[in-house]
Design an enzyme around this catalytic site. Structure first.
Site, PDB file in Angstrom:
ATOM      1  CB  THR A 125      -0.451   2.961   4.081  1.00  0.00           C
ATOM      2  OG1 THR A 125      -0.625   3.564   5.337  1.00  0.00           O
ATOM      3  CG2 THR A 125       0.015   1.557   4.273  1.00  0.00           C
TER       4      THR A 125
ATOM      5  N   GLY B 224      -5.841  11.542  11.458  1.00  0.00           N
ATOM      6  CA  GLY B 224      -4.934  10.590  10.808  1.00  0.00           C
ATOM      7  C   GLY B 224      -4.895  10.716   9.290  1.00  0.00           C
TER       8      GLY B 224
ATOM      9  CE  LYS C  62      -1.477  -4.510   3.383  1.00  0.00           C
ATOM     10  NZ  LYS C  62      -1.709  -5.805   2.751  1.00  0.00           N
TER      11      LYS C  62
ATOM     12  CE1 TYR D 126      -3.886  -2.451   5.448  1.00  0.00           C
ATOM     13  CE2 TYR D 126      -3.500  -0.094   5.480  1.00  0.00           C
ATOM     14  CZ  TYR D 126      -3.695  -1.263   4.775  1.00  0.00           C
ATOM     15  OH  TYR D 126      -3.680  -1.243   3.412  1.00  0.00           O
TER      16      TYR D 126
ATOM     17  CB  SER E 174      -0.865  -0.025   1.260  1.00  0.00           C
ATOM     18  OG  SER E 174      -1.426   1.239   1.501  1.00  0.00           O
TER      19      SER E 174
HETATM   20  C1  UD1 Z   1      -7.315   4.559   3.699  1.00  0.00           C
HETATM   21  C2  UD1 Z   1      -6.034   4.172   4.390  1.00  0.00           C
HETATM   22  C3  UD1 Z   1      -5.185   3.311   3.481  1.00  0.00           C
HETATM   23  C4  UD1 Z   1      -5.987   2.114   2.992  1.00  0.00           C
HETATM   24  C5  UD1 Z   1      -7.228   2.631   2.284  1.00  0.00           C
HETATM   25  C6  UD1 Z   1      -8.089   1.499   1.768  1.00  0.00           C
HETATM   26  C7  UD1 Z   1      -5.444   5.981   5.922  1.00  0.00           C
HETATM   27  C8  UD1 Z   1      -4.480   7.078   6.230  1.00  0.00           C
HETATM   28  N1  UD1 Z   1      -5.260   5.324   4.786  1.00  0.00           N
HETATM   29  O1  UD1 Z   1      -6.947   5.458   2.659  1.00  0.00           O
HETATM   30  O2  UD1 Z   1      -4.053   2.876   4.177  1.00  0.00           O
HETATM   31  O3  UD1 Z   1      -5.193   1.357   2.128  1.00  0.00           O
HETATM   32  O4  UD1 Z   1      -7.992   3.438   3.192  1.00  0.00           O
HETATM   33  O5  UD1 Z   1      -8.723   0.816   2.776  1.00  0.00           O
HETATM   34  O6  UD1 Z   1      -6.359   5.710   6.668  1.00  0.00           O
HETATM   35  N2  UD1 Z   1     -13.361  11.011   2.943  1.00  0.00           N
HETATM   36  C9  UD1 Z   1     -14.386  11.931   3.166  1.00  0.00           C
HETATM   37  N3  UD1 Z   1     -15.584  11.451   3.621  1.00  0.00           N
HETATM   38  C10 UD1 Z   1     -15.799  10.117   3.877  1.00  0.00           C
HETATM   39  C11 UD1 Z   1     -14.748   9.203   3.639  1.00  0.00           C
HETATM   40  C12 UD1 Z   1     -13.545   9.689   3.181  1.00  0.00           C
HETATM   41  O7  UD1 Z   1     -14.229  13.139   2.970  1.00  0.00           O
HETATM   42  O8  UD1 Z   1     -16.908   9.765   4.327  1.00  0.00           O
HETATM   43  C13 UD1 Z   1     -12.077  11.502   2.419  1.00  0.00           C
HETATM   44  C14 UD1 Z   1     -10.909  11.236   3.333  1.00  0.00           C
HETATM   45  O9  UD1 Z   1     -10.735  12.289   4.243  1.00  0.00           O
HETATM   46  C15 UD1 Z   1      -9.765  11.141   2.326  1.00  0.00           C
HETATM   47  C16 UD1 Z   1     -10.420  10.605   1.059  1.00  0.00           C
HETATM   48  O10 UD1 Z   1     -11.814  10.822   1.226  1.00  0.00           O
HETATM   49  O11 UD1 Z   1      -9.269  12.401   2.053  1.00  0.00           O
HETATM   50  C17 UD1 Z   1     -10.175   9.122   0.846  1.00  0.00           C
HETATM   51  O12 UD1 Z   1     -10.503   8.415   2.039  1.00  0.00           O
HETATM   52  P1  UD1 Z   1     -10.538   6.823   2.109  1.00  0.00           P
HETATM   53  O13 UD1 Z   1     -11.357   6.295   0.993  1.00  0.00           O
HETATM   54  O14 UD1 Z   1     -10.937   6.448   3.499  1.00  0.00           O
HETATM   55  O15 UD1 Z   1      -9.058   6.387   1.804  1.00  0.00           O
HETATM   56  P2  UD1 Z   1      -7.664   6.829   2.478  1.00  0.00           P
HETATM   57  O16 UD1 Z   1      -7.885   7.462   3.795  1.00  0.00           O
HETATM   58  O17 UD1 Z   1      -6.899   7.585   1.465  1.00  0.00           O
END
Ligand code: UD1
Length: 361
Positions: free
Chosen positions: A131, A322, A160, A156, A129
Site C-alpha cells: 500500500t 479506492g 504504514k 491505515y 505493505s
Molecule cells: C486491501 C488493502 C491493503 C491491505 C489488504 C489486506 C486497499 C486499497 N488495499 O488490499 O492495503 O493490506 O487489503 O487487508 O484497500 N474484490 C472483489 N470482491 C470482493 C472483495 C474484493 O471483487 O468481495 C476485489 C477487489 O476489488 C480487489 C481484489 O478483489 O481488486 C482484492 O481485494 P482485497 O482482498 O480487499 O485486497 P486489496 O484491496 O488488494
C-alpha cells in the site's frame, strides 16, 4: 539448541500465527504477544497443537508501554522482534483514524524504545505493505523496492508509511538497531493443518475469505468489483501470496538480521531513494514480498472453482471505491538477498483456503 529468542507481536493474528509456526519450526524460541483485538484466544492452543508443545504467550496491548516492558523484563534474552500488532482495515481506518494511529504508531514507538533499552539485541522485522506504493504508474510494474512511494489515502496506509519513516530515522539514530521492512502484497490461504487461517469478523472485506464463505453457502454470491478496468479481462489485478510462503520470508529476514555484521552489512543493494540515508548504515533493509505474478479477480475466481471443484456464484458489481487497478511485485531483491521465493502453486493455495473454511464448519 535454540537459534535465539524472538518476540512476536500480533502473534495470534493471521500472518502472525503462521509466522509463529514457521519460526518455531526453524529453531527459534518464540515469545508471542497479542491483545486479541482482532484475533481469537483459541489460536494459541491451535499453534500448540501444530507444534506439539506449549508456547510462551503474554496477553498485552503493545500500546501500553508498562505492560509491554514487563515482557522484556521477563525475557531479557530477546534478540529480535517481528512486529505485526496493528489494525489493518482500510475502511475502518477512515472512520477511526485515532485508533489506527494509536495502535499502529504508539505500539511501534514502544517496541523500538524497548528493543533498544531492554533487549539483548535490537533487530526488528516490520510488517509493511505494498500500500506504500499507492497506484503505481504502469512503467513501474512489476513493482521493485525503488518504485516511488505515493501518499496513501487512508490512515491505515499512512500509518504504514509513517512507521517506515520512524524506523528508518531510528536506524540512523541508534547504532545498535537493525530493521527489515517487509512490504506484503496480498496474503491468502491457510496452514496445511487447517488449524490456523484467516478469521475475518463479520462480512469479509478481502477477496479470498469472501470467496470461501460464498463457496460454503454463507454468502449468496460474490460481487466482482468492476470488469471495466484497463486489464486483459477488465477485473483488478493483484499479487496473491501464500501466507506460509510469506511467513517463511520472516524467518529469512530474522536470519539475515541476526547474521549481518558490520563487515558484511553493506552486502546488499541500496536502491531506496526515500530511505537512502538509512540504507547507507547497512542496518536498513526493504523487501517486496509477492510471487511476481499478477492474477485478476476473475482468474482467481475461476482458479478457485477449478482447484476445488466447487461452484462459486458471482456477479459483476460496480467498482469498489479506492481500489487500485493493478499491482504486482518484483520479488527479485528478496530472492537475491534473503534466498527466499514464494513458489507454492496457486491451486494448492486456494485449496488450503477452502480446507480452512471447511474446518470452520
Ligand atoms: C486491501 C488493502 C491493503 C491491505 C489488504 C489486506 C486497499 C486499497 N488495499 O488490499 O492495503 O493490506 O487489503 O487487508 O484497500 N474484490 C472483489 N470482491 C470482493 C472483495 C474484493 O471483487 O468481495 C476485489 C477487489 O476489488 C480487489 C481484489 O478483489 O481488486 C482484492 O481485494 P482485497 O482482498 O480487499 O485486497 P486489496 O484491496 O488488494
Amino acid at each position: 539448541m535454540s537459534k535465539g529468542k524472538i518476540l512476536l507481536t500480533g502473534a495470534a493474528g493471521y500472518i502472525g500465527s503462521h509466522t509463529w509456526v514457521q519460526l518455531s519450526e526453524a529453531g527459534y524460541d518464540v515469545v508471542g504477544v497479542d491483545n486479541f483485538y482482532n484475533s481469537e484466544r483459541n489460536v494459541i492452543g491451535r499453534i500448540e497443537k501444530i507444534l506439539g508443545k506449549t508456547v510462551n504467550f503474554e496477553e498485552i496491548d503493545c500500546s501500553d508501554r508498562d505492560a509491554f516492558s514487563k515482557v522484556f523484563q521477563k525475557h531479557p534474552d530477546i534478540v529480535g522482534a517481528v512486529h505485526f500488532a496493528a489494525c489493518k482495515a482500510v475502511g475502518e481506518s477512515i472512520d477511526k483514524p485515532l485508533l489506527y494511529y494509536r495502535n499502529n504508531i504508539v505500539s511501534l514507538l514502544n517496541l523500538i524504545s524497548l528493543m533498544n533499552e531492554q533487549a539483548e539485541k535490537a533487530n526488528i522485522v516490520f510488517s509493511s505493505s505494498c500500500t506504500v506504493y499507492g497506484q503505481p504508474d504502469k512503467e513501474h510494474l512489476p513493482i521493485a523496492e525503488n518504485a516511488p512511494l505515493k501518499r496513501s489515502l487512508s490512515p491505515y496506509g499512512k500509518s504504514k508509511q509513517m512507521a517506515e519513516e520512524i524506523l528508518s530515522d531510528s536506524v540512523i539514530a541508534f547504532p545498535e538497531l537493525k530493521v527489515c521492512a517487509l512490504r506484503y502484497f496480498n496474503p491468502i490461504g491457510a496452514h496445511p493443518s487447517a488449524l490456523i487461517g484467516e478469521l475475518p469478523r463479520g462480512v469479509p472485506q478481502n477477496l479470498v475469505p469472501f470467496v470461501t464463505q460464498t463457496a460454503a453457502g454463507i454468502r449468496d454470491h460474490l460481487n466482482v468489483f468492476g470488469n471495466d478496468y484497463n486489464t486483459p479481462d477488465g477485473s483488478c489485478i493483484r499479487d496473491y501470496i501464500y501466507v506460509v510462503d510469506l511467513a517463511n520470508a520472516h524467518v529469512k529476514a530474522i536470519d539475515k538480521l541476526l547474521s549481518s555484521t558490520d563487515s558484511n552489512a553493506n552486502n546488499h543493494t541500496i536502491e531506496e531513494p526515500t530511505y537512502i540515508e538509512a540504507a547507507k548504515t547497512g542496518r536498513w533493509f526493504v523487501y517486496n514480498l509477492g510471487t511476481g505474478k499478477g492474477l485478476s479477480v476473475l482468474e482467481l475466481v475461476n482458479g478457485f472453482m477449478k482447484a476445488t471443484g466447487v461452484n462459486l456464484p458471482y456477479q459483476i458489481a460496480p467498482r469498489r471505491q479506492g481500489d487500485i487497478e493493478q499491482v504486482w511485485a518484483d520479488p527479485k531483491k528478496a530472492e537475491r538477498e534473503l534466498g527466499w521465493k514464494a513458489d507454492t502453486p496457486i491451486e494448492d493455495v486456494l485449496r488450503s483456503a477452502w480446507n480452512w473454511q471447511k474446518s470452520l464448519g
